[in-house]
Enzyme design. Structure first.
Site, mmCIF file in Angstrom:
data_model
loop_
_atom_site.group_PDB
_atom_site.id
_atom_site.type_symbol
_atom_site.label_atom_id
_atom_site.label_comp_id
_atom_site.label_asym_id
_atom_site.label_seq_id
_atom_site.Cartn_x
_atom_site.Cartn_y
_atom_site.Cartn_z
ATOM 1 N N GLY A 10 122.295 24.637 45.364
ATOM 2 C CA GLY A 10 121.538 25.896 45.267
ATOM 3 C C GLY A 10 121.477 26.577 46.619
ATOM 4 N N GLY A 13 120.482 30.234 47.247
ATOM 5 C CA GLY A 13 119.148 30.682 46.840
ATOM 6 C C GLY A 13 118.235 30.901 48.032
ATOM 7 N N ASP A 35 126.932 25.816 45.396
ATOM 8 C CA ASP A 35 126.198 26.740 44.524
ATOM 9 C C ASP A 35 127.116 27.188 43.396
ATOM 10 O OD1 ASP A 35 123.389 28.536 45.279
ATOM 11 O OD2 ASP A 35 124.557 29.082 43.525
ATOM 12 N N ARG A 37 126.874 30.177 42.276
ATOM 13 C CA ARG A 37 127.215 31.551 42.662
ATOM 14 C C ARG A 37 128.111 31.543 43.895
ATOM 15 N NH1 ARG A 37 120.990 32.654 43.427
ATOM 16 N NH2 ARG A 37 121.214 30.439 43.851
ATOM 17 N N TYR A 153 110.427 24.184 32.521
ATOM 18 C CA TYR A 153 110.667 23.956 33.958
ATOM 19 C C TYR A 153 109.744 22.858 34.496
ATOM 20 C CZ TYR A 153 110.331 25.346 38.961
ATOM 21 O OH TYR A 153 110.300 25.380 40.332
ATOM 22 N N ILE A 193 106.108 30.396 46.771
ATOM 23 C CA ILE A 193 106.704 30.569 48.105
ATOM 24 C C ILE A 193 106.958 32.061 48.336
ATOM 25 C CG2 ILE A 193 108.680 29.990 49.593
ATOM 26 C CD1 ILE A 193 107.149 27.532 48.783
HETATM 27 C C1 AKB Z 1 108.208 29.597 39.702
HETATM 28 O O1 AKB Z 1 107.416 30.535 39.656
HETATM 29 O O2 AKB Z 1 108.847 29.169 38.733
HETATM 30 C C2 AKB Z 1 108.364 28.864 41.014
HETATM 31 C C3 AKB Z 1 107.421 27.710 41.112
HETATM 32 C C4 AKB Z 1 105.983 27.937 41.219
HETATM 33 O O3 AKB Z 1 107.869 26.602 41.122
HETATM 34 N N1 AKB Z 1 108.163 29.755 42.105
#
Ligand code: AKB
Length: 345
Positions: A10, A13, A35, A37, A153, A193
């Site tokens: 990555g 990124g 990556d 990309r 996620y 972040i």
């Molecule tokens: C997201 O919003 O998916 C990320 C995270 C908080 O892991 N920035």
């Protein structure tokens, strides 16, 4: 030969950019960028080799790790929370199968050279799942609390934490005897972040960086969560520094660490942005589905273990970060939004 041959997945990124800039040119470090990309030319110049390809392709991963005799992996490639909700099966493939390919290949290489491979894995506050009604009254969460993610996620990252712990501690425990585990697995749970250089894509905490970059460019911005939505945050240079510190720490008591600099609401960020960019046009219009995701992420996390084990210290409060990092960097990038001159870059 370099002491550290680091594979960064990555690499193109946001965090990849920051890490490559920080590590490039360091003595004894070889950087291998990977990556899906295109890796921009400006980054390619900072690394020793770069490979465009898919972490889900096991033959490709094996080729790169063995070709360069990688002894450290910083695995940043992932589909973030909003992208993962739009394509959950693909997210599982990339976030879980891709991570598994890397861990498995790294473990095989570690065994053939009889030297463990360090594996740095950024996880996320999305692995938590708090009751939205309790969110603002809970104390900062410790690493073992409320592990009930509601997103693909979050579920992917939590499982990969467990898989990393397995490779780092318990791999083939019945047959391994007294040989050391092949992977030195180290994981940070990152908060939202904020980078002054790049705008994120596909995350749900993107509303703050979007607000900052739009206001700095003199554009209106609609924030997709309520003003009172609070999350933990850190700035990109702090994130990069934390990853490097964790990677270089000599002895650790655990595999997984919370890190964050401060907690703040979307409304507090909007005020901070307006203070520096008085013409900023920030409005709030809730996207209910995205709001529901962040409502289950903690307002704050407890970083005591990172402080004790490897000296993690936040560098900035929100005000300091705006003054010392965000505002000077975005002004240098976009110019002054009140100026009638064309904006720089
Ligand atoms: C997201 O919003 O998916 C990320 C995270 C908080 O892991 N920035």
């Amino acid at each position: 030969m370099a002491d550290r041959t680091i594979l960064i997945t990555g690499a193109a990124g946001e965090i990849g950019h920051g890490l490559i800039q920080a590590l490039s040119g360091q003595d004894g470090v070889r950087l291998i960028a990977m990556d899906l990309r295109d890796i921009p030319k400006s980054l390619q110049r900072c690394v020793d080799a770069s490979h465009q390809g898919d972490i889900c392709d096991r033959a490709f991963v094996e080729h790169v790790i063995s070709l360069h005799r990688v002894n450290e992996v910083m695995h940043l490639a992932a589909l973030l929370s909003t992208s993962a909700e739009r394509a959950p099966e693909q997210a599982h493939e990339v976030n879980v199968q891709g991570t598994f390919n890397l861990l498995r290949t790294a473990a095989e290489q570690a065994q053939s050279y009889d030297a463990p491979i360090r594996f740095i894995f950024p996880s996320t506050i999305a692995i938590y799942g708090v009751d939205p009604r309790e969110k603002t009254t809970l104390p900062p969460l410790r690493e073992f609390q409320a592990l009930r993610p509601i997103t693909m996620y979050g579920a992917n990252k939590l499982y990969c934490e467990a898989m990393g712990r397995y490779y780092g501690r318990y791999y083939r425990s019945i047959t391994r005897g007294d040989r050391q585990a092949p992977i030195d697995f180290r994981c940070l749970r990152l908060p939202g972040i904020i980078s002054a250089d790049t705008v994120p894509v596909g995350g749900t905490s993107d509303y703050v960086p979007e607000m900052i970059h739009a206001s700095a460019r003199g554009e209106a911005c609609t924030c997709f969560v309520r003003e009172d939505t609070s999350l933990p945050w850190m700035m990109m240079p702090e994130c990069v520094q934390a990853i490097l510190q964790l990677a270089e720490a000599p002895v650790l008591s655990r595999c997984v660490y919370n890190v964050a600099s401060f907690s703040a609401t979307a409304g507090t960020f909007a005020e901070a942005v307006r203070k520096h960019f008085p013409a900023a046009e920030i409005t709030f219009e809730t996207h209910e589905a995205r709001q529901a995701l962040v409502d289950t992420w903690p307002a704050d996390v407890d970083c005591l273990r990172a402080r004790e084990d490897w000296g993690y210290t936040p560098r900035w409060t929100l005000d300091e970060a705006m003054r010392e990092y965000i505002v000077p960097t975005v002004r240098a990038r976009y110019g002054d939004p009140r100026s009638t001159e064309g904006n720089a870059l």
